[in-house]
Design a protein around this motif. Structure first.
Motif, mmCIF file in Angstrom:
data_model
loop_
_atom_site.group_PDB
_atom_site.id
_atom_site.type_symbol
_atom_site.label_atom_id
_atom_site.label_comp_id
_atom_site.label_asym_id
_atom_site.label_seq_id
_atom_site.Cartn_x
_atom_site.Cartn_y
_atom_site.Cartn_z
ATOM 1 N N GLY A 88 -6.250 9.068 -1.112
ATOM 2 C CA GLY A 88 -6.697 10.337 -0.541
ATOM 3 C C GLY A 88 -6.605 10.392 0.966
ATOM 4 N N VAL A 89 -7.405 11.279 1.541
ATOM 5 C CA VAL A 89 -7.369 11.503 2.986
ATOM 6 C C VAL A 89 -8.096 10.368 3.700
ATOM 7 N N LEU A 90 -7.408 9.782 4.672
ATOM 8 C CA LEU A 90 -7.996 8.727 5.496
ATOM 9 C C LEU A 90 -8.095 9.234 6.927
ATOM 10 N N THR A 91 -9.311 9.413 7.400
ATOM 11 C CA THR A 91 -9.498 9.755 8.803
ATOM 12 C C THR A 91 -9.285 8.486 9.633
ATOM 13 N N PRO A 92 -9.091 8.619 10.948
ATOM 14 C CA PRO A 92 -8.857 7.424 11.772
ATOM 15 C C PRO A 92 -9.948 6.370 11.571
ATOM 16 N N GLY A 93 -9.507 5.132 11.348
ATOM 17 C CA GLY A 93 -10.436 4.032 11.167
ATOM 18 C C GLY A 93 -10.868 3.793 9.735
ATOM 19 N N ARG A 94 -10.548 4.712 8.850
ATOM 20 C CA ARG A 94 -10.979 4.577 7.454
ATOM 21 C C ARG A 94 -9.924 3.868 6.631
ATOM 22 N N SER A 95 -10.380 3.263 5.526
ATOM 23 C CA SER A 95 -9.452 2.669 4.569
ATOM 24 C C SER A 95 -9.776 3.186 3.181
ATOM 25 N N GLY A 96 -8.789 3.089 2.307
ATOM 26 C CA GLY A 96 -8.965 3.520 0.925
ATOM 27 C C GLY A 96 -8.101 2.666 0.022
ATOM 28 N N GLU A 97 -8.396 2.720 -1.262
ATOM 29 C CA GLU A 97 -7.660 1.905 -2.220
ATOM 30 C C GLU A 97 -7.068 2.764 -3.323
ATOM 31 N N THR A 98 -5.942 2.284 -3.846
ATOM 32 C CA THR A 98 -5.396 2.897 -5.047
ATOM 33 C C THR A 98 -6.316 2.554 -6.213
ATOM 34 N N GLY A 99 -6.134 3.245 -7.309
ATOM 35 C CA GLY A 99 -6.722 2.773 -8.558
ATOM 36 C C GLY A 99 -5.944 1.557 -9.019
ATOM 37 N N ASN A 100 -6.313 1.018 -10.160
ATOM 38 C CA ASN A 100 -5.573 -0.118 -10.713
ATOM 39 C C ASN A 100 -4.194 0.354 -11.164
ATOM 40 N N LEU A 101 -3.187 -0.344 -10.681
ATOM 41 C CA LEU A 101 -1.808 0.015 -10.989
ATOM 42 C C LEU A 101 -1.371 -0.853 -12.168
ATOM 43 N N ASN A 102 -1.432 -0.294 -13.334
ATOM 44 C CA ASN A 102 -1.263 -1.085 -14.563
ATOM 45 C C ASN A 102 0.154 -1.048 -15.131
ATOM 46 N N THR A 103 0.924 -0.054 -14.754
ATOM 47 C CA THR A 103 2.254 0.123 -15.349
ATOM 48 C C THR A 103 3.307 -0.597 -14.526
ATOM 49 N N VAL A 104 4.152 -1.385 -15.189
ATOM 50 C CA VAL A 104 5.236 -2.089 -14.513
ATOM 51 C C VAL A 104 6.313 -1.072 -14.139
ATOM 52 N N ARG A 105 6.461 -0.854 -12.833
ATOM 53 C CA ARG A 105 7.437 0.118 -12.318
ATOM 54 C C ARG A 105 7.386 0.079 -10.791
ATOM 55 N N THR A 106 8.234 0.845 -10.159
ATOM 56 C CA THR A 106 8.162 1.008 -8.711
ATOM 57 C C THR A 106 7.632 2.399 -8.416
ATOM 58 N N CYS A 107 6.585 2.442 -7.582
ATOM 59 C CA CYS A 107 5.921 3.693 -7.237
ATOM 60 C C CYS A 107 6.227 4.038 -5.787
ATOM 61 N N GLY A 108 6.741 5.212 -5.566
ATOM 62 C CA GLY A 108 6.912 5.688 -4.194
ATOM 63 C C GLY A 108 5.655 6.397 -3.735
ATOM 64 N N PHE A 109 5.384 6.315 -2.429
ATOM 65 C CA PHE A 109 4.249 7.070 -1.870
ATOM 66 C C PHE A 109 4.669 7.744 -0.569
ATOM 67 N N HIS A 110 3.896 8.705 -0.141
ATOM 68 C CA HIS A 110 4.154 9.438 1.104
ATOM 69 C C HIS A 110 2.833 9.938 1.659
ATOM 70 N N ASP A 111 2.881 10.424 2.885
ATOM 71 C CA ASP A 111 1.726 11.076 3.508
ATOM 72 C C ASP A 111 1.829 12.555 3.174
ATOM 73 N N HIS A 112 0.903 13.020 2.363
ATOM 74 C CA HIS A 112 0.971 14.412 1.903
ATOM 75 C C HIS A 112 0.861 15.409 3.065
ATOM 76 N N LEU A 113 0.314 14.994 4.179
ATOM 77 C CA LEU A 113 0.178 15.880 5.338
ATOM 78 C C LEU A 113 1.485 15.968 6.128
ATOM 79 N N GLN A 114 2.409 15.014 5.863
ATOM 80 C CA GLN A 114 3.707 14.985 6.551
ATOM 81 C C GLN A 114 4.743 14.506 5.537
#
Ligand SMILES: [Cu+2]
Length: 127
Positions: A88-114
């Protein structure tokens, strides 16, 4: 007729069983540290590719001076690896975690704001 003390013991035993059942789902044990950490600074992710085992979580740390909203490809549906959307949204200085990634595959990610910004895109490979 069950005596009150017997009933209390049964309730306690049931509670213990419930706790034991939760422990059996150890891949999603939130007390375990994430398997990999991706740092965000100067509008870029580093590293932009990590490989983790099934069941792992990946942490994102926002060391930048602006907000970032980490989400699964593809934009804007975010459907490939929904676990990434937990960051989700991370303000400056904050951290966050994905849920458990259980499926064997390659996942792409991006910054939804950019969503077009290549330096904020990356991959998490689960294998
Ligand atoms: Cu998006």
């Amino acid at each position: 007729m069950i005596r009150p003390s017997t009933r209390l013991a049964l309730v306690a035993a049931a509670a213990l069983l419930a706790v034991a059942a939760c422990d059996n789902e150890s891949p999603s044990n939130p007390s375990e540290p994430p398997c990999a950490t991706i740092t965000i600074a100067a509008n870029a992710v580093s590293p932009n590719a990590v490989t983790v085992s099934p069941g792992c979580r990946v942490a994102f740390v926002n060391n930048d001076s602006r907000n970032h909203d980490m989400a699964s490809e593809p934009h804007p549906e975010h459907t490939d690896c929904p676990g990434i959307n937990s960051v989700g949204v991370l303000t400056p200085g904050r951290s966050g975690e994905t849920g458990n990634l259980n499926t064997v595959r390659t996942c792409g990610f991006h910054d939804h704001l950019q969503d077009q910004l290549g330096s904020m895109k990356g991959t998490i490979t689960i294998r």
